[in-house]
Design a protein around this motif. Structure first.
Motif, PDB file in Angstrom:
ATOM      1  N   ALA A 130     -46.881 -21.408  78.196  1.00  0.00           N
ATOM      2  CA  ALA A 130     -48.393 -21.136  77.564  1.00  0.00           C
ATOM      3  C   ALA A 130     -48.354 -21.489  76.187  1.00  0.00           C
ATOM      4  CB  ALA A 130     -48.264 -19.443  77.526  1.00  0.00           C
ATOM      5  N   GLY A 331     -42.505 -20.011  91.016  1.00  0.00           N
ATOM      6  CA  GLY A 331     -42.062 -20.365  89.674  1.00  0.00           C
ATOM      7  C   GLY A 331     -41.332 -21.651  89.710  1.00  0.00           C
ATOM      8  N   ASP A 334     -43.983 -25.547  86.544  1.00  0.00           N
ATOM      9  CA  ASP A 334     -44.771 -25.018  85.630  1.00  0.00           C
ATOM     10  C   ASP A 334     -46.268 -25.600  85.900  1.00  0.00           C
ATOM     11  OD1 ASP A 334     -43.169 -23.426  83.739  1.00  0.00           O
ATOM     12  OD2 ASP A 334     -41.938 -25.097  84.425  1.00  0.00           O
ATOM     13  N   PRO A 399     -54.479 -21.499  89.736  1.00  0.00           N
ATOM     14  CA  PRO A 399     -54.147 -21.105  88.370  1.00  0.00           C
ATOM     15  C   PRO A 399     -54.352 -22.004  87.289  1.00  0.00           C
ATOM     16  CG  PRO A 399     -52.235 -21.449  89.681  1.00  0.00           C
ATOM     17  CD  PRO A 399     -53.218 -21.918  90.373  1.00  0.00           C
ATOM     18  N   GLY A 401     -53.386 -22.175  84.089  1.00  0.00           N
ATOM     19  CA  GLY A 401     -52.406 -22.573  83.112  1.00  0.00           C
ATOM     20  C   GLY A 401     -51.427 -23.643  83.796  1.00  0.00           C
ATOM     21  N   ASP A 542     -51.137 -15.390  80.498  1.00  0.00           N
ATOM     22  CA  ASP A 542     -50.564 -15.030  81.857  1.00  0.00           C
ATOM     23  C   ASP A 542     -51.471 -13.629  82.031  1.00  0.00           C
ATOM     24  OD1 ASP A 542     -50.167 -13.066  79.701  1.00  0.00           O
ATOM     25  OD2 ASP A 542     -47.982 -12.933  79.980  1.00  0.00           O
ATOM     26  N   ARG A 543     -52.693 -13.546  81.370  1.00  0.00           N
ATOM     27  CA  ARG A 543     -53.491 -12.432  81.717  1.00  0.00           C
ATOM     28  C   ARG A 543     -54.906 -12.887  82.366  1.00  0.00           C
ATOM     29  NH1 ARG A 543     -54.186  -9.293  76.535  1.00  0.00           N
ATOM     30  NH2 ARG A 543     -55.562  -8.029  77.483  1.00  0.00           N
ATOM     31  N   TYR A 565     -60.355 -12.378  81.859  1.00  0.00           N
ATOM     32  CA  TYR A 565     -58.939 -12.115  81.588  1.00  0.00           C
ATOM     33  C   TYR A 565     -58.846 -10.567  82.163  1.00  0.00           C
ATOM     34  CZ  TYR A 565     -58.469 -16.221  78.742  1.00  0.00           C
ATOM     35  OH  TYR A 565     -58.382 -17.465  78.201  1.00  0.00           O
TER      36      TYR A 565
END
Length: 626
Positions: A130, A331, A334, A399, A401, A542-543, A565
């Motif tokens: 992040a 995971g 990334d 996602p 991120g 992560d939210r 979020y």
């Protein structure tokens, strides 16, 4: 794990762990009791003789031939600094394909390296994904000297700007004085022109001391055309059934592939362990063809995360087909480069719809807003000869991120006829907004070296080829761009010759510009945007709620979007990408209620209650109600 890889990964002693040396099945390894073990996989060779260079002459040493094409010799008088080659079938002298260093290039002898001689700091654990703000760097053009040591002296300025990760373009050794690095032929040997292995380690450790991660771009889809001798004695490295744009693919799924897979999986582990890199960018995985049940990229990811558990290690993919299916895989990865963001931003600001930009020519500002809320725009498809997709299908929400967004990179500048950077191609008034939109979204931002101060130096394709290969590259560039190509300003001319040193020299960054008043203003802007990113985007990455982000077009050049979020927290972006102002939309004209408990995150230009000025944007943090 395949048997070859298992045999090459013994339990490491505490002293080896402390030195971070990576014990390999391939190449030259110092022995605990003294001497060096030399090992080569040459299944097609009738014989493989070890040559040790002593007194300027090669001295032959006999080897033992083992099962499955392996040759080995243990030489007690050899040590760190010993130069060596392999003589194949009594005729051709070749470097070690797993050489840790070739001081004079791949056509000359390899050198034994002591991988445990460097004194590493203890305690570095890396940084969370992040926090990543990536800075792509070509060591050879980053400074006038083009060395690790010279680049190291510039790291403090990058850290002060807010950069948190350096991504080095490929280092694998290649022939000649200069090149991009994507045609490497010795994947374990860092290119000697940049410095020694220990100087590379010193660069990485200096970066870590400043809180900077260091990633390495690795190429596991092909070998370069010059200096690669594997076809002579190990043709099993190359596929007989799969091809890619650079010729035969590497063999990851047919006879002999177990050893080939181990060679590249070991390479990833070697860079991450022995050099303490914090991550790898896997180049062009769309060009890797592997019909195995577990393909080599997934095997690599599994082994990396199994072997390195004491610190953050990140794997980033490049996939021209977008290939979003890999991203949620437990995971393992990334992120992935998001070319769609660059392409649609470029089309929105220039109107250029040529080649692969054709995919983004229909309502580009609306597509830009969708890229910011959904990530990839299109799924993979067959392409026309010019690069446009033949079947446009929307990709599902990603996602955010896991997206790496950028305005510049080596390809997007270097594959243009004159190597122009993004700044030279778009309206000057649009640059602050485009830059801020890159740095201030949930996606991970990437800057290309010099972008933080508005570098004007081009970044062209350059390669120090000779003979027929040089001529083929020159002709290919002229064929791709035409004998006379158009520059960003509309003028025409012949593209710079890719194999001339002047083309390489023209790409070196101008550090006087970096510290000029104009360069300082740009750095200050980037620094302020990244400070806002650290405060508002990084802690909440992560939210994010997958698939909940929305955009509303106010007109064809303006939009409002919301990143949502957990706990109803929201960041709203209002943006106008046009050179004329417009009346601000009424609150009841939007499909959602105004945010409450708001604060301004960042602003470019002027967006007010009455009017939105040209090339303006405002980021607001607050809560949604109802």
């Amino acid at each position: 794990m395949n048997e070859v890889l298992a045999a090459s990964a013994p339990e490491l002693s505490e002293s080896v762990k402390a030195s971070h040396a990576w014990g390999m099945l391939f190449g030259a390894e110092l022995q605990p009791e003294g001497g060096v073990r030399f090992r080569l996989w040459a299944p097609q060779a009738r014989s493989a003789e070890l040559l040790l260079w002593q007194g300027g002459k090669p001295q032959p040493h006999a080897t033992e031939k083992h099962d499955k094409g392996w040759y080995e010799a243990i030489v007690r008088q050899a040590g760190a600094g010993t130069r060596y080659q392999w003589r194949i079938d009594g005729e051709t002298d070749v470097p070690d394909p797993a050489s840790r260093f070739n001081p004079e290039g791949p056509h000359q002898p390899s050198m034994v390296v002591d991988p445990g001689s460097f004194a590493w700091d203890t305690g570095w654990r890396g940084r969370a994904w992040a926090e990543a703000v990536i800075y792509e760097m070509h060591i050879g053009t980053f400074t006038p000297e083009g060395t690790y040591a010279a680049a190291e002296a510039r790291l403090q300025a990058l850290a002060d700007t807010g950069i948190t990760a350096i991504e080095l373009m490929p280092l694998s050794d290649f022939p000649g004085r200069f090149g991009w690095g994507y045609d490497g032929v010795l994947p374990y040997a860092p290119h000697a022109a940049y410095g020694s292995p220990d100087e590379l380690k010193h660069f990485i450790q200096a970066a870590h001391r400043l809180g900077l991660m260091v990633f390495l771009d690795v190429v596991y889809n092909h070998f370069g055309p010059d200096g690669n001798y594997l076809g002579l004695y190990a043709p099993q490295f190359f596929s007989q059934v799969h091809t890619n744009p650079w010729g035969n693919s590497l063999n990851f799924d047919r006879e002999g592939s177990e050893t080939v897979r181990a060679f590249f999986v070991q390479n990833a582990l070697y860079w991450l362990q022995e050099y303490r890199f914090d991550g790898l960018r896997l180049d062009a995985i769309h060009a890797i063809v592997d019909d195995s049940a577990l393909d080599v990229i997934d095997e690599l990811a599994l082994q990396v995360h199994k072997a390195i558990t004491d610190r953050h290690v990140h794997l980033v993919l490049e996939n021209e087909n977008n290939g979003w299916q890999r991203l949620p895989e437990g995971g393992r990865y990334d992120a992935q480069w998001n070319d769609d963001f660059h392409h649609v931003m470029y089309v929105a600001l220039t109107g250029d719809k040529a080649g692969y930009y054709h995919d983004f020519g229909e309502k580009p500002v609306a597509l830009l807003a969708r890229s910011l809320t959904h990530g990839f725009l299109w799924q993979g498809s067959k392409r026309s000869a010019e690069g446009a997709r033949l079947d446009l299908k929307e990709a599902p929400a990603q996602p955010l991120g896991a997206m790496v967004n950028f305005l510049n990179n080596h390809d997007q500048s270097g594959n243009r006829a004159f190597g122009e950077r993004f700044d030279a191609l778009v309206p000057a008034a649009a640059i602050p907004l485009a830059t801020a939109m890159t740095l201030l979204s949930p996606a991970i931002p990437m800057l290309f070296a010099g972008e933080e101060y508005g570098a004007e130096t081009p970044f062209l394709y350059f390669a120090d080829w000779e003979g027929e290969l040089r001529q083929a590259v020159v002709e290919g560039r002229l064929r791709d761009f035409g004998h006379f190509a158009q520059r960003a300003d509309g003028s025409t001319g012949e593209p710079p010759p890719p194999c001339d040193a002047s083309t390489f020299e023209a790409a070196r960054l101008d550090w006087e510009h970096a510290f000029s008043e104009r360069g300082g203003v740009r750095r200050g802007f980037v620094r302020q945007a990244l400070a806002a990113r650290r405060q508002y985007f990084v802690p909440r990455l992560d939210r994010l709620i997958l698939g909940a982000h929305v955009a509303h077009m106010v007109d064809e050049r303006s939009f409002v979007l919301r990143w949502r979020y957990q706990d109803a927290q929201t960041i709203e972006l209002q943006a106008r990408l046009a050179d004329t102002p417009m009346a601000a939309p009424a609150a009841d004209a939007l499909p959602w209620k105004p945010l409450v408990d708001t604060r301004t995150v960042f602003q470019v230009g002027e967006i007010g209650d009455d009017a939105w000025q040209p090339w303006s944007g405002r980021w607001t943090f607050g809560r949604e109600t109802g």
